[in-house]
Write a protein that holds these residues in place. Structure first.
Motif, PDB file in Angstrom:
ATOM      1  N   ARG A   1       0.839  -1.195   0.000  1.00  0.00           N
ATOM      2  CA  ARG A   1       0.000   0.000   0.000  1.00  0.00           C
ATOM      3  C   ARG A   1       0.880   1.252   0.000  1.00  0.00           C
ATOM      4  NH1 ARG A   1      -3.104  -3.474  -0.697  1.00  0.00           N
ATOM      5  NH2 ARG A   1      -5.179  -3.828   0.211  1.00  0.00           N
ATOM      6  N   ALA A   2       0.494   2.235  -0.798  1.00  0.00           N
ATOM      7  CA  ALA A   2       1.144   3.541  -0.720  1.00  0.00           C
ATOM      8  C   ALA A   2       0.656   4.250   0.541  1.00  0.00           C
ATOM      9  CB  ALA A   2       0.804   4.369  -1.949  1.00  0.00           C
ATOM     10  N   ALA A   3       1.462   5.142   1.072  1.00  0.00           N
ATOM     11  CA  ALA A   3       1.119   5.819   2.322  1.00  0.00           C
ATOM     12  C   ALA A   3       1.406   7.311   2.234  1.00  0.00           C
ATOM     13  CB  ALA A   3       1.911   5.211   3.477  1.00  0.00           C
ATOM     14  N   LEU A   4       0.573   8.091   2.907  1.00  0.00           N
ATOM     15  CA  LEU A   4       0.794   9.534   3.012  1.00  0.00           C
ATOM     16  C   LEU A   4       1.747   9.802   4.167  1.00  0.00           C
ATOM     17  CD1 LEU A   4      -2.865  10.727   2.425  1.00  0.00           C
ATOM     18  CD2 LEU A   4      -0.914  11.284   0.969  1.00  0.00           C
ATOM     19  N   ALA A   5       2.794  10.583   3.894  1.00  0.00           N
ATOM     20  CA  ALA A   5       3.845  10.779   4.904  1.00  0.00           C
ATOM     21  C   ALA A   5       4.170  12.259   5.091  1.00  0.00           C
ATOM     22  CB  ALA A   5       5.101  10.008   4.498  1.00  0.00           C
ATOM     23  N   PRO A   6       3.333  13.001   5.815  1.00  0.00           N
ATOM     24  CA  PRO A   6       3.622  14.415   6.050  1.00  0.00           C
ATOM     25  C   PRO A   6       4.751  14.611   7.065  1.00  0.00           C
ATOM     26  CG  PRO A   6       1.712  13.757   7.317  1.00  0.00           C
ATOM     27  CD  PRO A   6       2.086  12.577   6.473  1.00  0.00           C
ATOM     28  N   VAL A   7       5.393  15.756   6.982  1.00  0.00           N
ATOM     29  CA  VAL A   7       6.352  16.164   8.013  1.00  0.00           C
ATOM     30  C   VAL A   7       5.575  16.974   9.045  1.00  0.00           C
ATOM     31  CG1 VAL A   7       8.457  17.446   8.517  1.00  0.00           C
ATOM     32  CG2 VAL A   7       8.227  16.240   6.331  1.00  0.00           C
TER      33      VAL A   7
ATOM     34  N   ALA B   1       9.091  15.518  12.212  1.00  0.00           N
ATOM     35  CA  ALA B   1       9.179  14.072  12.054  1.00  0.00           C
ATOM     36  C   ALA B   1       8.251  13.628  10.937  1.00  0.00           C
ATOM     37  CB  ALA B   1       8.812  13.360  13.365  1.00  0.00           C
ATOM     38  N   ILE B   2       8.573  12.483  10.332  1.00  0.00           N
ATOM     39  CA  ILE B   2       7.721  11.894   9.304  1.00  0.00           C
ATOM     40  C   ILE B   2       6.623  11.091   9.989  1.00  0.00           C
ATOM     41  CG2 ILE B   2       7.624  10.361   7.308  1.00  0.00           C
ATOM     42  CD1 ILE B   2       9.344  12.823   6.879  1.00  0.00           C
ATOM     43  N   LEU B   3       5.375  11.372   9.662  1.00  0.00           N
ATOM     44  CA  LEU B   3       4.238  10.581  10.146  1.00  0.00           C
ATOM     45  C   LEU B   3       3.748   9.731   8.992  1.00  0.00           C
ATOM     46  CD1 LEU B   3       1.974   9.837  12.171  1.00  0.00           C
ATOM     47  CD2 LEU B   3       0.715  11.838  11.321  1.00  0.00           C
ATOM     48  N   ILE B   4       3.822   8.419   9.157  1.00  0.00           N
ATOM     49  CA  ILE B   4       3.436   7.504   8.077  1.00  0.00           C
ATOM     50  C   ILE B   4       2.723   6.301   8.673  1.00  0.00           C
ATOM     51  CG2 ILE B   4       5.749   6.408   8.111  1.00  0.00           C
ATOM     52  CD1 ILE B   4       5.421   5.938   5.078  1.00  0.00           C
TER      53      ILE B   4
ATOM     54  N   ALA C   1      -4.209   7.368   4.487  1.00  0.00           N
ATOM     55  CA  ALA C   1      -4.464   6.664   3.228  1.00  0.00           C
ATOM     56  C   ALA C   1      -4.974   5.247   3.458  1.00  0.00           C
ATOM     57  CB  ALA C   1      -3.189   6.626   2.381  1.00  0.00           C
ATOM     58  N   ASN C   2      -4.574   4.631   4.589  1.00  0.00           N
ATOM     59  CA  ASN C   2      -4.920   3.238   4.865  1.00  0.00           C
ATOM     60  C   ASN C   2      -5.465   3.106   6.281  1.00  0.00           C
ATOM     61  OD1 ASN C   2      -3.429   1.935   2.375  1.00  0.00           O
ATOM     62  ND2 ASN C   2      -1.962   3.329   3.324  1.00  0.00           N
TER      63      ASN C   2
ATOM     64  N   GLY D   1      -3.305   4.224   9.229  1.00  0.00           N
ATOM     65  CA  GLY D   1      -3.878   5.484   8.773  1.00  0.00           C
ATOM     66  C   GLY D   1      -4.938   6.054   9.691  1.00  0.00           C
ATOM     67  N   TYR D   2      -5.667   5.179  10.382  1.00  0.00           N
ATOM     68  CA  TYR D   2      -6.721   5.633  11.294  1.00  0.00           C
ATOM     69  C   TYR D   2      -6.109   6.378  12.481  1.00  0.00           C
ATOM     70  CZ  TYR D   2     -10.876   5.354  14.312  1.00  0.00           C
ATOM     71  OH  TYR D   2     -11.931   5.647  15.123  1.00  0.00           O
ATOM     72  N   SER D   3      -5.155   5.724  13.150  1.00  0.00           N
ATOM     73  CA  SER D   3      -4.506   6.348  14.313  1.00  0.00           C
ATOM     74  C   SER D   3      -3.677   7.556  13.902  1.00  0.00           C
ATOM     75  CB  SER D   3      -3.604   5.330  15.025  1.00  0.00           C
ATOM     76  OG  SER D   3      -4.329   4.194  15.414  1.00  0.00           O
ATOM     77  N   GLY D   4      -2.992   7.425  12.758  1.00  0.00           N
ATOM     78  CA  GLY D   4      -2.145   8.516  12.294  1.00  0.00           C
ATOM     79  C   GLY D   4      -2.934   9.763  11.962  1.00  0.00           C
ATOM     80  N   ASN D   5      -4.133   9.586  11.393  1.00  0.00           N
ATOM     81  CA  ASN D   5      -4.953  10.742  11.054  1.00  0.00           C
ATOM     82  C   ASN D   5      -5.461  11.447  12.304  1.00  0.00           C
ATOM     83  OD1 ASN D   5      -7.848  11.968  10.078  1.00  0.00           O
ATOM     84  ND2 ASN D   5      -6.323  11.992   8.445  1.00  0.00           N
ATOM     85  N   ILE D   6      -5.833  10.660  13.322  1.00  0.00           N
ATOM     86  CA  ILE D   6      -6.266  11.252  14.587  1.00  0.00           C
ATOM     87  C   ILE D   6      -5.118  12.033  15.220  1.00  0.00           C
ATOM     88  CG2 ILE D   6      -6.993  10.731  16.954  1.00  0.00           C
ATOM     89  CD1 ILE D   6      -8.595   8.390  15.808  1.00  0.00           C
ATOM     90  N   PHE D   7      -3.924  11.451  15.212  1.00  0.00           N
ATOM     91  CA  PHE D   7      -2.739  12.133  15.748  1.00  0.00           C
ATOM     92  C   PHE D   7      -2.500  13.443  15.014  1.00  0.00           C
ATOM     93  CE2 PHE D   7       1.814  13.001  15.417  1.00  0.00           C
ATOM     94  CZ  PHE D   7       2.218  13.006  16.746  1.00  0.00           C
ATOM     95  N   LEU D   8      -2.561  13.395  13.678  1.00  0.00           N
ATOM     96  CA  LEU D   8      -2.300  14.589  12.865  1.00  0.00           C
ATOM     97  C   LEU D   8      -3.329  15.683  13.133  1.00  0.00           C
ATOM     98  CD1 LEU D   8      -0.737  15.972  10.541  1.00  0.00           C
ATOM     99  CD2 LEU D   8      -2.319  14.863   8.959  1.00  0.00           C
ATOM    100  N   LYS D   9      -4.626  15.320  13.140  1.00  0.00           N
ATOM    101  CA  LYS D   9      -5.670  16.319  13.331  1.00  0.00           C
ATOM    102  C   LYS D   9      -5.614  16.912  14.754  1.00  0.00           C
ATOM    103  CE  LYS D   9      -7.180  15.904   9.183  1.00  0.00           C
ATOM    104  NZ  LYS D   9      -8.330  15.094   8.832  1.00  0.00           N
TER     105      LYS D   9
END
Length: 343
Positions: free
Chosen positions: A124-130, A138-141, A145-146, A231-239
Motif C-alpha cells: 500500500r502507498a502511504a501519506l507521509a507528512p512532516v 518528524a515523518i508521520l506515516i 491513506a490506509n 492510517g486511522y490512528s495517524g490521522n487522529i494524531f495529525l488532526k
C-alpha cells in the motif's frame, strides 16, 4: 527538472496554483507543466501581467476537473480528460519528474496507484507528512491513506519513512517509533504487538533504527524521526496536533491583546512568536509525499494558497532528487513477509 502541477485541484485553483508555480520557477529554477483548462490558466497568467508563456512554463490542456463530490475511487477513470488524470499520465510516460496536486486525496491515491503504479512489492502507498516536533519535524506515516492495516503494511511504512527521513530531511540513522498507547512491548492491539516484533527484527538486522513504541506526547517532543502508524490512528494524531497548534495560537493572541502591558510584551517577543507560528504553518512544508508510488507524487492541502503550492513544488524537487523510490525497490526483499500474489 520538470514538475507537473495540477492547476485545477484545490479550493483556490487555478489562480493560486498558477501563481505558486510561477514563483517556484523563479525561485528554484525548475520547469513546470500546468495541467488544466488552457483558457483559465492563460487568464490567470494575464492577471499576473504575463501575456506570453515565460521560459520554463508549459501548459497541458485538460478539459475536465475532478470535484470533491466525485467518487474518489473511480473519478480518474470517469474523467479521463481531467487535470488529475492527464497529469498522472504525463508522469507515468516520463514527461515530468514529479506530480503535485491539491485536489481530492482519494482520487489522487487511486489514480497514482493504478496509473503510475506502486513500487513492485509495496502493498500500500502511504501519506507521509512532516509534522512539527521538538526535533525540527518528524515523518508521520501513514496519516490517512490506509485506515485498516496489517503488520506487513506497517513494516513497509517504517522502511519508507526511514528512507524519506534520511534522504529528504537529512537525518542519518533516523529513529523509528511505533505510535502506541504505551512504551512497553506488550502495549496496544494485536496489530501493534505483531508489528513491534517485525520492527525489532529489522532493527536487529541493521536495516532500520527502531527505538520501540512511542506515545503521542513523546513523539511531539521529538523522541523519534519517523512515527509509524496505521492510517486511522495517524490521522487522529495529525488532526489533534493541527487543532492544538491552532488553539495555542488563538489563545496566545488573546493573551497578548489583553491590556497595554501584554501588548508591549508581544512587541518584545514578536520575533519568537513569528518563528513559532511558522513552525506550525502547514504552508511551509507545502505538501505530503505519497510514498510507495514508483514516481514522486505530492499531495498539497486542499486549501493551499500560492505560497503553499510553491513549497509543495519545492518538496517535489527534494523527493525527486532523493532517489527514495530506488532505495525502496532495492530493499523490498527485507520489507515483505509473503510473495507477491499473481495478477
Amino acid at each position: 527538472m520538470k514538475i507537473i502541477v495540477d492547476a485545477m485541484g484545490g479550493d483556490n485553483a487555478p489562480a493560486c496554483n498558477v501563481k505558486g508555480a510561477l514563483a517556484a520557477v523563479k525561485e528554484y529554477g525548475v520547469e513546470v507543466v500546468l495541467v488544466g483548462r488552457g483558457e483559465d490558466i492563460l487568464r490567470c497568467l494575464q492577471e499576473e501581467g504575463i501575456t506570453d508563456l515565460p521560459p520554463g512554463v508549459e501548459i497541458a490542456h485538460a478539459a475536465q476537473v475532478v470535484e470533491m463530490c466525485d467518487n474518489p475511487a473511480t473519478a480518474f477513470k470517469e474523467k479521463k480528460d481531467s487535470s488529475l488524470t492527464v497529469g498522472l499520465n504525463l508522469l507515468k510516460n516520463g514527461d515530468g519528474d514529479a506530480f503535485v496536486s491539491a485536489g481530492s486525496t482519494g482520487a489522487l491515491l487511486s489514480g497514482a496507484t493504478l496509473l503510475v503504479k506502486r513500487v513492485k512489492g509495496i502493498r500500500r502507498a502511504a501519506l507521509a507528512p512532516v509534522v512539527p516536533t521538538g526535533n525540527g519535524g518528524a515523518i508521520l506515516i501513514d496519516c490517512g491513506a490506509n485506515a485498516e492495516c496489517t503488520a506487513e503494511y506497517l513494516l513497509q511504512f517504517a522502511f519508507m519513512g526511514s528512507y524519506y527521513a534520511e534522504h529528504v530531511l537529512g537525518r542519518p540513522e533516523p529513529r523509528v517509533g511505533l505510535l502506541n498507547i504505551g512504551a512497553e512491548e506488550s502495549k496496544g492491539t494485536d496489530l501493534q504487538r505483531e508489528t513491534y516484533g517485525l520492527l525489532k527484527q529489522a532493527n536487529d538486522q541493521g536495516r532500520i533504527h527502531f527505538v520501540g513504541n512511542v506515545e503521542a506526547r513523546d513523539a511531539v517532543f521529538g523522541a523519534v524521526d519517523v512515527i509509524v502508524a496505521d492510517g486511522y490512528s495517524g490521522n487522529i494524531f495529525l488532526k489533534a496536533l493541527e487543532g492544538t497548534g491552532l488553539f495555542m495560537t488563538k489563545e496566545m493572541k488573546k493573551m497578548f491583546k489583553k491590556n497595554l502591558l501584554t501588548k508591549l510584551a508581544a512587541v518584545l517577543v514578536s520575533g519568537g512568536i513569528k518563528d513559532f507560528k511558522k513552525r506550525l504553518d502547514s504552508r511551509e512544508v507545502g505538501g505530503t509525499a505519497l510514498l510507495g508510488i514508483s514516481k514522486p507524487v505530492i499531495k498539497a492541502h486542499g486549501s493551499s494558497d500560492d505560497y503553499a503550492i510553491q513549497n509543495a513544488i519545492r518538496q517535489a524537487i527534494k523527493v525527486s532528487s532523493s532517489g527514495i523510490a530506488d532505495d525502496i525497490a532495492e530493499n523490498i526483499s527485507y520489507m515483505r513477509l509473503t510473495k507477491e500474489p499473481r495478477v
